[in-house]
Design an enzyme around this catalytic site. Structure first.
Site, short mmCIF file in Angstrom:
data_model
loop_
_atom_site.label_atom_id
_atom_site.label_comp_id
_atom_site.label_asym_id
_atom_site.label_seq_id
_atom_site.Cartn_x
_atom_site.Cartn_y
_atom_site.Cartn_z
N THR A 75 -44.41 5.33 74.54
CA THR A 75 -43.04 5.91 73.82
C THR A 75 -43.45 6.33 72.31
O THR A 75 -42.98 7.40 71.97
CB THR A 75 -41.98 4.96 73.93
OG1 THR A 75 -41.84 5.05 75.48
CG2 THR A 75 -40.77 5.82 73.55
N ASN A 153 -46.66 10.81 86.00
CA ASN A 153 -46.24 9.46 86.41
C ASN A 153 -45.86 9.44 87.85
O ASN A 153 -45.64 8.53 88.58
CB ASN A 153 -45.53 8.64 85.40
CG ASN A 153 -44.30 9.55 84.94
OD1 ASN A 153 -44.55 10.82 84.49
ND2 ASN A 153 -43.15 9.28 85.10
N GLN A 181 -50.82 7.76 82.05
CA GLN A 181 -51.02 7.33 83.64
C GLN A 181 -52.43 7.53 83.95
O GLN A 181 -52.90 7.54 85.07
CB GLN A 181 -50.00 8.25 84.34
CG GLN A 181 -48.56 7.71 84.25
CD GLN A 181 -48.21 6.24 84.54
OE1 GLN A 181 -49.15 5.83 85.34
NE2 GLN A 181 -47.11 5.81 84.57
N SER A 201 -51.08 3.60 76.87
CA SER A 201 -50.12 2.35 76.91
C SER A 201 -50.92 1.26 77.62
O SER A 201 -51.28 1.38 78.73
CB SER A 201 -48.86 2.63 77.54
OG SER A 201 -48.13 1.49 77.80
N HIS A 203 -49.96 -1.30 79.32
CA HIS A 203 -49.29 -2.25 80.13
C HIS A 203 -49.55 -1.26 81.75
O HIS A 203 -49.26 -1.82 82.82
CB HIS A 203 -47.87 -2.67 80.04
CG HIS A 203 -46.80 -1.50 80.44
ND1 HIS A 203 -46.18 -1.02 81.37
CD2 HIS A 203 -46.41 -0.64 79.28
CE1 HIS A 203 -45.48 -0.20 81.04
NE2 HIS A 203 -45.31 0.03 79.89
N CYS A 327 -37.70 4.59 84.21
CA CYS A 327 -36.74 4.71 83.54
C CYS A 327 -35.46 5.44 83.99
O CYS A 327 -34.60 5.17 83.67
CB CYS A 327 -37.26 5.38 82.13
SG CYS A 327 -38.94 4.97 81.87
N1 PLP Z 1 -45.79 8.57 79.13
C1 PLP Z 1 -45.85 8.36 80.52
C2 PLP Z 1 -46.52 9.44 81.28
C3 PLP Z 1 -45.37 7.18 81.32
O1 PLP Z 1 -45.56 6.95 82.75
C4 PLP Z 1 -44.90 6.24 80.38
C5 PLP Z 1 -44.26 5.00 80.93
O2 PLP Z 1 -43.94 5.04 82.33
C6 PLP Z 1 -44.71 6.44 79.13
C7 PLP Z 1 -45.31 7.64 78.37
C8 PLP Z 1 -44.14 5.35 78.25
O3 PLP Z 1 -44.92 4.43 77.94
P1 PLP Z 1 -44.42 2.93 77.55
O4 PLP Z 1 -43.86 2.29 78.32
O5 PLP Z 1 -45.69 2.25 76.76
O6 PLP Z 1 -43.54 3.28 76.27
#
Ligand code: PLP
Length: 382
Positions: A75, A153, A181, A201, A203, A327
């Site tokens: 994010t 995602n 992803q 990211s 996680h 989300c």
């Molecule tokens: N971009 C994509 C394609 C995602 O799937 C996600 C999380 O689901 C994010 C960005 C956001 O990542 P973070 O959870 O590290 O903020």
């Protein structure tokens, strides 16, 4: 998580790899110092951060370690790039992206629109692929940035980043890729991709939450989102999340070793899952182009079934999957991705995402298929 649970929600978050928790363990027990402190303990912390940067650069195949900027996650990376490109491109007040990006890109883009920035959302086909002629039309000189995700995602569909990047860079526009992803599911070689920025990211690939990487290609104009400290060579202020960075480095190290076997394994599990579902249940369709997906994702529409109810039944059985992105599902909104693919509301509301990872087994696949057969039959009879 219950011991007997079947976790099929790796795209929401991937459980921590055991090598990662082992690598992070000493941090909780030994006295830790600020990497900016000049004493020996500080120097040790700084050395730990350098080591993790090396691991990240190697895993993502960056040309230089200095291209790796640690952030709090995807994010932050996405928000940073949108603002940075507009700042550094002075007069240009337009951003081009796609209708199926993650909300961490779409929401800040909408906020920019409220500030007078023009945003072009490129459409996708019913298979979830980018409509390429629309990209050509959008590549006008007044665009500061094009931002396109590497893999979706929700559906797992991959966009042809190399081809898009070439066209974007030929048009003299900065190119950002949300690779959140893709990393850990397919190889990513930043060195050979025509990409100026990329967000990652930890996680999502077995590292801890709250830590990520923003890749900034050497020489690319950049302005930070956060000011207030000289960390990350002045590109991201704030005391480093040293524990998270250690974990990210460990995840990168492990994945470099296991990714090829892991990809194979995930694909075999995912494909056998789909085959078994099709054999056991009628009226099921794949959302997204079958052959263009990352190997772990299966987004299925179960005709005549309410996905929320199906997810609750699966949850009670200890099977964890999700509808759309986590989300969005919290807010119970219909998936904007499936909507952009042109699907009807009933199809969207009957769709479930199963995302596989390192710990899944074929026994689990059988258990999930059996449960799905039972629940789908039950819901269709109701
Ligand atoms: N971009 C994509 C394609 C995602 O799937 C996600 C999380 O689901 C994010 C960005 C956001 O990542 P973070 O959870 O590290 O903020």
């Amino acid at each position: 998580m219950k011991r007997s649970a079947v976790y099929l929600d790796y795209n929401a978050t991937a459980p921590l790899l055991s090598e990662v928790s082992l690598a992070m363990e000493p941090f909780w027990h030994e006295p830790s110092a600020n990497p900016s402190s000049i004493h020996e303990a500080g120097a040790h912390a700084a050395q730990t951060v350098r080591q993790a940067r090396r691991e990240a650069a190697a895993f993502l195949d960056a040309q230089e370690e200095s291209e790796i900027v640690f952030t709090s996650g995807g994010t932050e990376g996405n928000n940073t790039v949108l603002r940075s490109a507009l700042w550094t491109h002075g007069g240009r007040r337009r951003v081009v992206t796609t209708a199926v990006e993650h909300s961490s890109l779409l929401k800040p883009a909408q906020a920019l629109q409220e500030e007078g920035v023009e945003v072009t959302y490129l459409p996708v086909t019913a298979e979830g692929e980018l409509e390429k002629e629309k990209l050509n039309e959008a590549l006008r000189k007044d665009a500061a940035l094009v931002s396109v995700m590497m893999a979706n995602n929700e559906t797992g569909v991959r966009f042809p980043i190399e081809e898009i990047g070439k066209r974007v860079q030929e048009a003299g526009i900065l190119f950002h890729v949300d690779a959140v992803q893709a990393a850990g599911k397919v190889p990513v070689s930043l060195r050979s991709l025509p990409v100026d920025f990329a967000s990652f990211s930890a996680h999502k690939f077995g590292g801890p939450m709250g830590i990520g990487v923003l890749y900034v290609r050497k020489g690319t104009p950049f302005r930070p989102l956060l000011f207030g400290g000289s960390q990350e060579k002045g590109r991201r202020a704030g005391t480093e999340n040293v524990a998270g960075i250690i974990g990210l480095g460990a995840a990168c190290r492990k994945l470099r070793e296991i990714l090829p076997q892991m990809m194979d394994r995930m694909q075999r599990l995912r494909d056998s899952f789909e085959e078994k579902v099709f054999n056991a249940i009628a009226g099921v369709q794949i959302n997204g182009c079958r052959d263009k997906r990352i190997p772990n994702t299966s987004n299925l529409a179960f005709e005549g079934v309410d996905s929320e109810t199906l997810l609750i039944l699966l949850d009670q059985e200890g099977i964890y999957a999700s509808a759309g992105s986590a989300c969005i599902s919290g807010a119970s909104e219909p998936s904007h991705v499936l909507k952009a693919m042109g699907f009807s509301e009933p199809r969207i509301n009957s769709s479930v995402r199963f995302s596989f990872g390192t710990a899944n087994t074929s026994e689990e696949v059988d258990r999930v298929v059996e449960a799905l057969k039972r629940f789908v039959g039950q819901l269709r009879r109701a």
